[in-house]
Design an enzyme around this catalytic site. Structure first.
Site, short mmCIF file in Angstrom:
data_model
loop_
_atom_site.label_atom_id
_atom_site.label_comp_id
_atom_site.label_asym_id
_atom_site.label_seq_id
_atom_site.Cartn_x
_atom_site.Cartn_y
_atom_site.Cartn_z
N GLY A 72 0.82 -1.21 0.00
CA GLY A 72 0.00 0.00 0.00
C GLY A 72 0.85 1.26 0.00
O GLY A 72 1.80 1.39 -0.77
N GLY A 95 3.41 4.24 -9.95
CA GLY A 95 3.72 5.32 -9.02
C GLY A 95 3.26 6.67 -9.53
O GLY A 95 2.78 7.52 -8.76
N ASP A 96 3.37 6.89 -10.84
CA ASP A 96 2.91 8.14 -11.43
C ASP A 96 1.40 8.27 -11.29
O ASP A 96 0.87 9.35 -11.00
CB ASP A 96 3.30 8.20 -12.91
CG ASP A 96 4.76 7.91 -13.14
OD1 ASP A 96 5.58 8.19 -12.24
OD2 ASP A 96 5.10 7.37 -14.21
#
Length: 321
Positions: free
Chosen positions: A233, A259-260
């Site tokens: 998470g 991640g972006d």
């Protein structure tokens, strides 16, 4: 409005194998795709797909095939002309979701090109709510490039300057944290450890170690930190507290751009005035959605996983808990 900078853009090529990667062998691919990549471009694509305003500042050669990929994204663009061509990044994914990446260094920017890029970002930042500085720096610019750019934007726009989110690593992120006090950083666990001079390889408790490290930065040197932890998470730290969000169960297709998308989800929630726990939940939801898609596809609201992302108060968690 969210404005992004991708200083070192890439044409992202994704290949899906039918079997596990076998170094030194000849293998056939099941499929392949090519996307206009780079962290800032990815963030702008996700924000645009959600119906929110975004602009991407990108250095690009007018004759570079990458430019056609970029224009096909339909995002609003501020293009800064440069001589070099965008790099190519190759991602190889096997049936189990194991990903191997080959990232090229990118074309060198001249001093004049770097100055033009700064000027382009400063101009684009007018009236923006967030400025996102994302990804690696191209050869030819100093590690202080992002930090210096933040200063230039804040000097030009004063109290009207946008908040600044930085998704970088290594010396570029260290320089920002040392001198520019960004409003948000988005490291993963390993990048956060590197930022504070640690090695994450020996961490027995990722949550505890990430918490300890983040609390050395927030809020004195960084206003807030969104720390992505993959299958564990994410954690969010602000001056008001800390929260942990748990990742949903998904079938991973590719982790490239996840991640972006996490950062984009966070910013989208912030534009709506969401609370810190809700911003964290939206971030995890968008990151998970991106991981279910092949290549570097931008998830849309329709791609978000069903169900509620579990978020809990993490303010009392300490290194000895």
């Amino acid at each position: 409005m969210i404005v992004t900078l991708t200083a070192n853009p890439s044409a992202d090529r994704a290949v899906v194998l039918s079997d596990a990667l076998a170094p030194g062998e000849v293998q056939r691919a099941l499929s392949s795709r090519e996307d206009a990549g780079g962290k800032g471009v990815n963030v702008a694509r996700v924000v645009t797909a959600a119906g929110a305003p975004a602009r991407a500042v990108v250095p690009v050669n007018a004759h570079d095939p990458y430019r056609m990929l970029l224009e096909d994204t339909a995002i609003a663009l501020d293009l800064v002309e440069v001589a070099g061509r965008a790099r190519a990044n190759l991602t190889i994914t096997d049936p189990a979701g194991e990903t191997t990446k080959l990232n090229l260094p990118g074309a060198e920017l001249s001093g004049a090109e770097a100055e033009a890029l700064v000027a382009g970002v400063v101009a684009a930042a007018e009236g923006a709510t967030w400025l996102v500085l994302a990804g690696s720096l191209p050869p030819g610019v100093p590690a202080s490039f992002y930090a210096d750019l933040i200063t230039a934007v804040r000097v030009r726009w004063g109290a009207a300057a946008p908040r600044v989110a930085v998704d970088a690593s290594g010396p570029a992120l260290a320089a920002v944290v040392a001198t520019a006090r960004p409003d948000l950083i988005k490291p993963n666990h390993e990048e956060l450890a590197e930022l504070v001079g640690d090695d994450a390889a020996g961490d027995a408790d990722v949550l505890t170690e990430a918490t300890r490290r983040a609390r050395t930065l927030v809020p004195e040197r960084v206003a807030s930190a969104l720390v992505t932890l993959g299958a564990d998470g994410a954690l969010l730290f602000t001056a008001d507290g800390a929260w942990r969000g748990r990742a949903p169960r998904i079938q991973v297709a590719s982790t490239v751009g996840a991640g972006d998308s996490s950062l984009a989800g966070y910013l989208l929630a912030d534009l709506e005035g969401a609370s810190a726990p809700d911003r964290l939940a939206r971030s995890i939801s968008y990151g998970a959605a991106a991981a279910t898609l092949p290549g570097t596809q931008a998830p849309t609201p329709a791609d978000l996983p069903a169900g509620t992302i579990a978020v809990s108060d993490f303010s009392t968690h300490t290194a000895t808990s």
